[in-house]
Motif scaffolding. Structure first.
Motif, PDB file in Angstrom:
ATOM      1  N   LEU A 169      -9.847  43.003 -40.973  1.00 12.70           N
ATOM      2  CA  LEU A 169     -10.518  43.999 -41.814  1.00 12.70           C
ATOM      3  C   LEU A 169     -11.747  43.392 -42.498  1.00 12.70           C
ATOM      4  CD1 LEU A 169      -7.461  45.810 -43.429  1.00 12.70           C
ATOM      5  CD2 LEU A 169      -9.141  46.822 -41.898  1.00 12.70           C
ATOM      6  N   ALA A 170     -11.597  42.153 -42.989  1.00 13.50           N
ATOM      7  CA  ALA A 170     -12.731  41.488 -43.627  1.00 13.50           C
ATOM      8  C   ALA A 170     -13.871  41.300 -42.629  1.00 13.50           C
ATOM      9  CB  ALA A 170     -12.286  40.134 -44.195  1.00 13.50           C
ATOM     10  N   ARG A 171     -13.522  40.903 -41.395  1.00 14.20           N
ATOM     11  CA  ARG A 171     -14.547  40.690 -40.375  1.00 14.20           C
ATOM     12  C   ARG A 171     -15.334  41.969 -40.106  1.00 14.20           C
ATOM     13  NH1 ARG A 171     -14.057  37.627 -34.515  1.00 14.20           N
ATOM     14  NH2 ARG A 171     -16.161  38.154 -33.799  1.00 14.20           N
ATOM     15  N   LYS A 172     -14.646  43.095 -40.051  1.00 11.93           N
ATOM     16  CA  LYS A 172     -15.340  44.371 -39.825  1.00 11.93           C
ATOM     17  C   LYS A 172     -16.369  44.628 -40.912  1.00 11.93           C
ATOM     18  CE  LYS A 172     -11.778  46.863 -37.198  1.00 11.93           C
ATOM     19  NZ  LYS A 172     -10.825  47.995 -37.225  1.00 11.93           N
ATOM     20  N   ARG A 173     -15.986  44.323 -42.155  1.00 11.38           N
ATOM     21  CA  ARG A 173     -16.913  44.528 -43.269  1.00 11.38           C
ATOM     22  C   ARG A 173     -18.090  43.568 -43.186  1.00 11.38           C
ATOM     23  NH1 ARG A 173     -15.121  46.649 -48.158  1.00 11.38           N
ATOM     24  NH2 ARG A 173     -17.184  46.051 -48.933  1.00 11.38           N
ATOM     25  N   PHE A 174     -17.804  42.308 -42.857  1.00 16.60           N
ATOM     26  CA  PHE A 174     -18.893  41.323 -42.725  1.00 16.60           C
ATOM     27  C   PHE A 174     -19.898  41.767 -41.663  1.00 16.60           C
ATOM     28  CE2 PHE A 174     -15.533  37.908 -43.868  1.00 16.60           C
ATOM     29  CZ  PHE A 174     -15.704  38.155 -45.215  1.00 16.60           C
ATOM     30  N   GLU A 175     -19.368  42.205 -40.522  1.00 18.78           N
ATOM     31  CA  GLU A 175     -20.246  42.610 -39.417  1.00 18.78           C
ATOM     32  C   GLU A 175     -20.998  43.892 -39.747  1.00 18.78           C
ATOM     33  OE1 GLU A 175     -18.022  40.550 -35.599  1.00 18.78           O
ATOM     34  OE2 GLU A 175     -17.345  42.542 -36.225  1.00 18.78           O
ATOM     35  N   LYS A 176     -20.373  44.781 -40.519  1.00 15.66           N
ATOM     36  CA  LYS A 176     -21.049  46.006 -40.949  1.00 15.66           C
ATOM     37  C   LYS A 176     -22.249  45.672 -41.840  1.00 15.66           C
ATOM     38  CE  LYS A 176     -20.065  50.533 -43.011  1.00 15.66           C
ATOM     39  NZ  LYS A 176     -19.013  51.373 -43.660  1.00 15.66           N
ATOM     40  N   GLN A 177     -22.142  44.553 -42.573  1.00 18.35           N
ATOM     41  CA  GLN A 177     -23.229  44.105 -43.432  1.00 18.35           C
ATOM     42  C   GLN A 177     -24.329  43.392 -42.647  1.00 18.35           C
ATOM     43  OE1 GLN A 177     -21.121  41.592 -46.187  1.00 18.35           O
ATOM     44  NE2 GLN A 177     -19.842  43.277 -46.913  1.00 18.35           N
ATOM     45  N   GLY A 178     -24.088  43.172 -41.351  1.00 17.17           N
ATOM     46  CA  GLY A 178     -25.099  42.532 -40.522  1.00 17.17           C
ATOM     47  C   GLY A 178     -24.842  41.067 -40.219  1.00 17.17           C
ATOM     48  N   MET A 179     -23.700  40.549 -40.661  1.00 16.33           N
ATOM     49  CA  MET A 179     -23.354  39.166 -40.359  1.00 16.33           C
ATOM     50  C   MET A 179     -22.902  39.058 -38.907  1.00 16.33           C
ATOM     51  SD  MET A 179     -20.561  36.764 -42.369  1.00 16.33           S
ATOM     52  CE  MET A 179     -21.121  37.305 -43.985  1.00 16.33           C
ATOM     53  N   LYS A 180     -23.373  38.028 -38.212  1.00 11.28           N
ATOM     54  CA  LYS A 180     -22.931  37.792 -36.836  1.00 11.28           C
ATOM     55  C   LYS A 180     -21.818  36.749 -36.855  1.00 11.28           C
ATOM     56  CE  LYS A 180     -27.606  38.740 -35.197  1.00 11.28           C
ATOM     57  NZ  LYS A 180     -28.863  38.131 -34.705  1.00 11.28           N
ATOM     58  N   ILE A 181     -20.729  37.032 -36.154  1.00  6.36           N
ATOM     59  CA  ILE A 181     -19.571  36.132 -36.166  1.00  6.36           C
ATOM     60  C   ILE A 181     -19.161  35.811 -34.734  1.00  6.36           C
ATOM     61  CG2 ILE A 181     -17.146  35.880 -36.851  1.00  6.36           C
ATOM     62  CD1 ILE A 181     -17.763  37.787 -39.206  1.00  6.36           C
ATOM     63  N   ILE A 182     -19.043  34.524 -34.462  1.00  7.48           N
ATOM     64  CA  ILE A 182     -18.593  34.068 -33.139  1.00  7.48           C
ATOM     65  C   ILE A 182     -17.328  33.249 -33.343  1.00  7.48           C
ATOM     66  CG2 ILE A 182     -19.214  32.840 -31.026  1.00  7.48           C
ATOM     67  CD1 ILE A 182     -22.159  33.054 -31.931  1.00  7.48           C
ATOM     68  N   THR A 183     -16.197  33.749 -32.875  1.00  5.89           N
ATOM     69  CA  THR A 183     -14.937  33.029 -33.013  1.00  5.89           C
ATOM     70  C   THR A 183     -14.563  32.356 -31.694  1.00  5.89           C
ATOM     71  OG1 THR A 183     -13.834  35.151 -32.643  1.00  5.89           O
ATOM     72  CG2 THR A 183     -13.980  34.384 -34.908  1.00  5.89           C
ATOM     73  N   GLU A 184     -13.562  31.484 -31.766  1.00  2.00           N
ATOM     74  CA  GLU A 184     -13.128  30.678 -30.623  1.00  2.00           C
ATOM     75  C   GLU A 184     -14.340  29.991 -29.981  1.00  2.00           C
ATOM     76  OE1 GLU A 184      -9.244  32.251 -28.642  1.00  2.00           O
ATOM     77  OE2 GLU A 184     -10.627  33.962 -28.785  1.00  2.00           O
ATOM     78  N   ALA A 185     -15.128  29.383 -30.861  1.00  2.00           N
ATOM     79  CA  ALA A 185     -16.371  28.729 -30.423  1.00  2.00           C
ATOM     80  C   ALA A 185     -16.632  27.515 -31.297  1.00  2.00           C
ATOM     81  CB  ALA A 185     -17.541  29.701 -30.500  1.00  2.00           C
ATOM     82  N   LYS A 186     -17.441  26.615 -30.798  1.00  2.00           N
ATOM     83  CA  LYS A 186     -17.792  25.433 -31.578  1.00  2.00           C
ATOM     84  C   LYS A 186     -19.248  25.068 -31.345  1.00  2.00           C
ATOM     85  CE  LYS A 186     -15.985  22.311 -27.987  1.00  2.00           C
ATOM     86  NZ  LYS A 186     -15.037  21.215 -27.693  1.00  2.00           N
ATOM     87  N   VAL A 187     -19.847  24.457 -32.359  1.00  2.00           N
ATOM     88  CA  VAL A 187     -21.199  23.940 -32.238  1.00  2.00           C
ATOM     89  C   VAL A 187     -21.086  22.552 -31.620  1.00  2.00           C
ATOM     90  CG1 VAL A 187     -23.275  23.225 -33.466  1.00  2.00           C
ATOM     91  CG2 VAL A 187     -22.015  25.250 -34.233  1.00  2.00           C
ATOM     92  N   THR A 188     -21.634  22.387 -30.432  1.00  2.00           N
ATOM     93  CA  THR A 188     -21.517  21.112 -29.722  1.00  2.00           C
ATOM     94  C   THR A 188     -22.719  20.204 -29.929  1.00  2.00           C
ATOM     95  OG1 THR A 188     -22.432  22.124 -27.724  1.00  2.00           O
ATOM     96  CG2 THR A 188     -20.024  22.091 -27.947  1.00  2.00           C
ATOM     97  N   LYS A 189     -23.836  20.809 -30.337  1.00  2.00           N
ATOM     98  CA  LYS A 189     -25.063  20.026 -30.472  1.00  2.00           C
ATOM     99  C   LYS A 189     -26.016  20.754 -31.409  1.00  2.00           C
ATOM    100  CE  LYS A 189     -28.932  18.330 -27.608  1.00  2.00           C
ATOM    101  NZ  LYS A 189     -29.526  18.373 -26.242  1.00  2.00           N
ATOM    102  N   VAL A 190     -26.751  19.983 -32.193  1.00  2.00           N
ATOM    103  CA  VAL A 190     -27.781  20.550 -33.055  1.00  2.00           C
ATOM    104  C   VAL A 190     -29.082  19.789 -32.824  1.00  2.00           C
ATOM    105  CG1 VAL A 190     -28.530  20.974 -35.420  1.00  2.00           C
ATOM    106  CG2 VAL A 190     -26.135  21.294 -34.807  1.00  2.00           C
ATOM    107  N   THR A 191     -30.106  20.518 -32.417  1.00  2.00           N
ATOM    108  CA  THR A 191     -31.425  19.930 -32.196  1.00  2.00           C
ATOM    109  C   THR A 191     -32.324  20.334 -33.360  1.00  2.00           C
ATOM    110  OG1 THR A 191     -31.135  20.124 -29.801  1.00  2.00           O
ATOM    111  CG2 THR A 191     -33.378  19.771 -30.615  1.00  2.00           C
ATOM    112  N   LYS A 192     -32.951  19.337 -33.969  1.00  2.00           N
ATOM    113  CA  LYS A 192     -33.820  19.603 -35.111  1.00  2.00           C
ATOM    114  C   LYS A 192     -35.256  19.805 -34.661  1.00  2.00           C
ATOM    115  CE  LYS A 192     -30.954  16.676 -38.096  1.00  2.00           C
ATOM    116  NZ  LYS A 192     -30.944  15.489 -38.981  1.00  2.00           N
ATOM    117  N   GLY A 193     -35.866  20.836 -35.201  1.00  2.00           N
ATOM    118  CA  GLY A 193     -37.273  21.091 -34.948  1.00  2.00           C
ATOM    119  C   GLY A 193     -38.055  20.987 -36.239  1.00  2.00           C
ATOM    120  N   LYS A 194     -39.258  21.483 -36.247  1.00  2.00           N
ATOM    121  CA  LYS A 194     -40.063  21.475 -37.460  1.00  2.00           C
ATOM    122  C   LYS A 194     -39.706  22.701 -38.291  1.00  2.00           C
ATOM    123  CE  LYS A 194     -44.793  20.940 -39.130  1.00  2.00           C
ATOM    124  NZ  LYS A 194     -46.222  20.871 -38.769  1.00  2.00           N
ATOM    125  N   GLY A 195     -38.909  22.489 -39.322  1.00  2.00           N
ATOM    126  CA  GLY A 195     -38.505  23.591 -40.190  1.00  2.00           C
ATOM    127  C   GLY A 195     -37.409  24.466 -39.618  1.00  2.00           C
TER     128      GLY A 195
END
Length: 441
Positions: free
Chosen positions: A233-259
């Motif tokens: 129920l909370a997720r539905k509200r978050f997504e209704k507010q425009g939040m993007k949610i990706i579950t069963e996922a992980k960040v494997t790499k972060v590349t830094k750019g300028k800003g």
């Protein structure tokens, strides 16, 4: 002797200062060793300043929806520097209050970094760690470097953000909750890694203030420790507010750019996608501050980065105790405080009973709020209970409708055989205030 105490508490956070005050009330000569901030992470960089930020976001949210209440609010906006200044001011006021309470209760404050050199002895040196800005002034009348003795030593050193290899926070593009609490400007976009209480509160704050927010969570649901129905129920509200949610996922790499950063996100099925944002908030949990205290030399048992204790805070080494986050989950301020009282009262021979961790409520101050106590429906069934579930939606509650907040649910889990309340779980407006009723014995 001036440097001799009945109890020395290492760490002046919620658990530490409450334990020290209770010890002094029981007639024990007591001191607190603190290297950075009285009030600990909770008061200075956690629960309290976060709630101040979220309150600003809540007011802003209602201003945006003024017409829903028959009101007019034109030409409104926000000043991020002023929001942060207010949050830091709240912490500063309470920090001073802790110092006053310790002084009033005749607890000595020893300023520095502690090491237990042997049972009954604490060596205090100049802090190696630079305090986070803005710093609070060192309280007047505090003691400093030296060797101190105590019959009982309580470790209450708290916890710090956990970091993942290759995605270490840098204070610029990759933030922990420290940096997320004092943004110099409002980022237009963020990736939040982890959807526990810390991650989802910051995701909620920044989304309410207008940022594009993507939450990445390894588990099948946001707020993984919550009841699955409440989380959904909370997720539905978050997504209704425009939040993007990706579950069963992980960040494997972060590349830094300028800003900006580009996060490579891998889902359960092995597919990957790249998400570019101005900042990434790492909220993948916390770990106990057990290093540098001499615990290993003394042979004190630890498990997964936390000190192992019994129900009264005792470690395996006589005369040494641990409470709060450093002693393991749930890592909550009110748990630390109660644990401190139990520990000190046991030392004083008052025969307290051990804490029932199943009765510790937890609250997440996102929008909508989430609160819970006891077993989830799934955990109750796993424990072998035949359960009876009660549900009451906010849409049937007059107060919720009057507030303009009809989206919510109260869910209760009972043992069908005995009628015992096993758990209560809520999502919706002001549920962090309602949960206490379910915690009463």
């Amino acid at each position: 002797m001036a440097n001799s105490y009945d109890i020395i508490v290492i760490g002046g956070g919620p658990g530490g200062y409450v334990a020290a005050i209770r010890a002094s009330q029981l007639g024990l000569k007591t001191a607190v060793v603190e290297r950075e901030h009285l009030g600990g992470i909770c008061l200075n960089w956690g629960c309290i300043p976060t709630k101040a930020l979220l309150r600003s976001a809540e007011v802003y949210h209602y201003m945006e929806h003024a017409k829903d209440y028959g009101l007019t609010a034109d030409k409104f906006g926000f000043d991020m520097a002023a929001i942060v200044k207010r949050s830091r001011g709240v912490s500063g006021q309470l920090n001073g209050g802790v110092g006053f309470l310790l002084k009033k209760n005749k607890v000595d404050v020893i300023w520095g970094e502690a090491e237990i050199t042997k049972p009954g002895e604490v060596k205090v040196a100049k802090p190696k760690k630079k305090a986070m800005e803005p710093q609070h002034p060192t309280p007047k009348g505090t003691l400093g470097e030296g060797t101190y003795s105590a019959k009982h030593i309580i470790v209450s050193t708290g916890a710090r953000p956990r970091s993942l290899p290759g995605i270490e926070p840098d204070g610029d593009l990759i933030w922990t909750y420290f940096e997320a609490m004092v943004p110099p400007t409002m980022p237009k976009s963020l990736v939040v890694m982890g959807s526990g209480a810390i991650g989802i509160e910051f995701a909620s704050f920044y989304r309410t203030m207008g940022a594009e927010v993507t939450v990445v969570e390894m588990m099948p649901q946001v707020m993984p420790v919550e009841d699955a129905e409440i989380s959904a129920l909370a997720r539905k509200r978050f997504e209704k507010q425009g939040m993007k949610i990706i579950t069963e996922a992980k960040v494997t790499k972060v590349t830094k750019g300028k800003g900006s950063i580009t996060a490579t996100v891998e889902t359960k099925d092995g597919k990957t996608q790249e998400i570019t944002a101005e900042k990434l908030i790492s909220a993948v949990g916390v770990q106990g501050n057990i290093e540098g205290l001499g615990l290993e030399k003394l042979g004190i048992k630890t498990d997964r980065g936390c000190v192992v204790i019994d129900g009264f805070g005792k470690t395996n080494v006589p005369g040494i105790y641990a409470i709060g986050d450093v002693a393991g989950p749930p890592m909550l301020a009110h748990k630390a405080e109660h644990e401190g009282v139990i520990c000190v009262e046991a030392i004083a021979g008052k025969n307290p009973h051990p804490m029932d961790k199943a009765m510790i409520p937890s609250c997440t101050y996102c929008n909508p709020q989430v609160a819970s106590v006891g077993l989830t429906e799934a955990k109750a069934k796993e424990a072998g209970y035949k359960v009876k579930v009660g549900r009451f939606p906010f849409v049937g509650n007059g107060k919720a409708i009057a507030l303009g907040e009809p989206d919510g649910l109260v869910k209760t889990i009972f043992d069908e055989k005995t009628g015992q309340l096993l758990g209560a779980h809520m999502v919706g407006a002001e549920v962090t205030e309602l949960i206490r009723a379910m915690s009463l014995p």
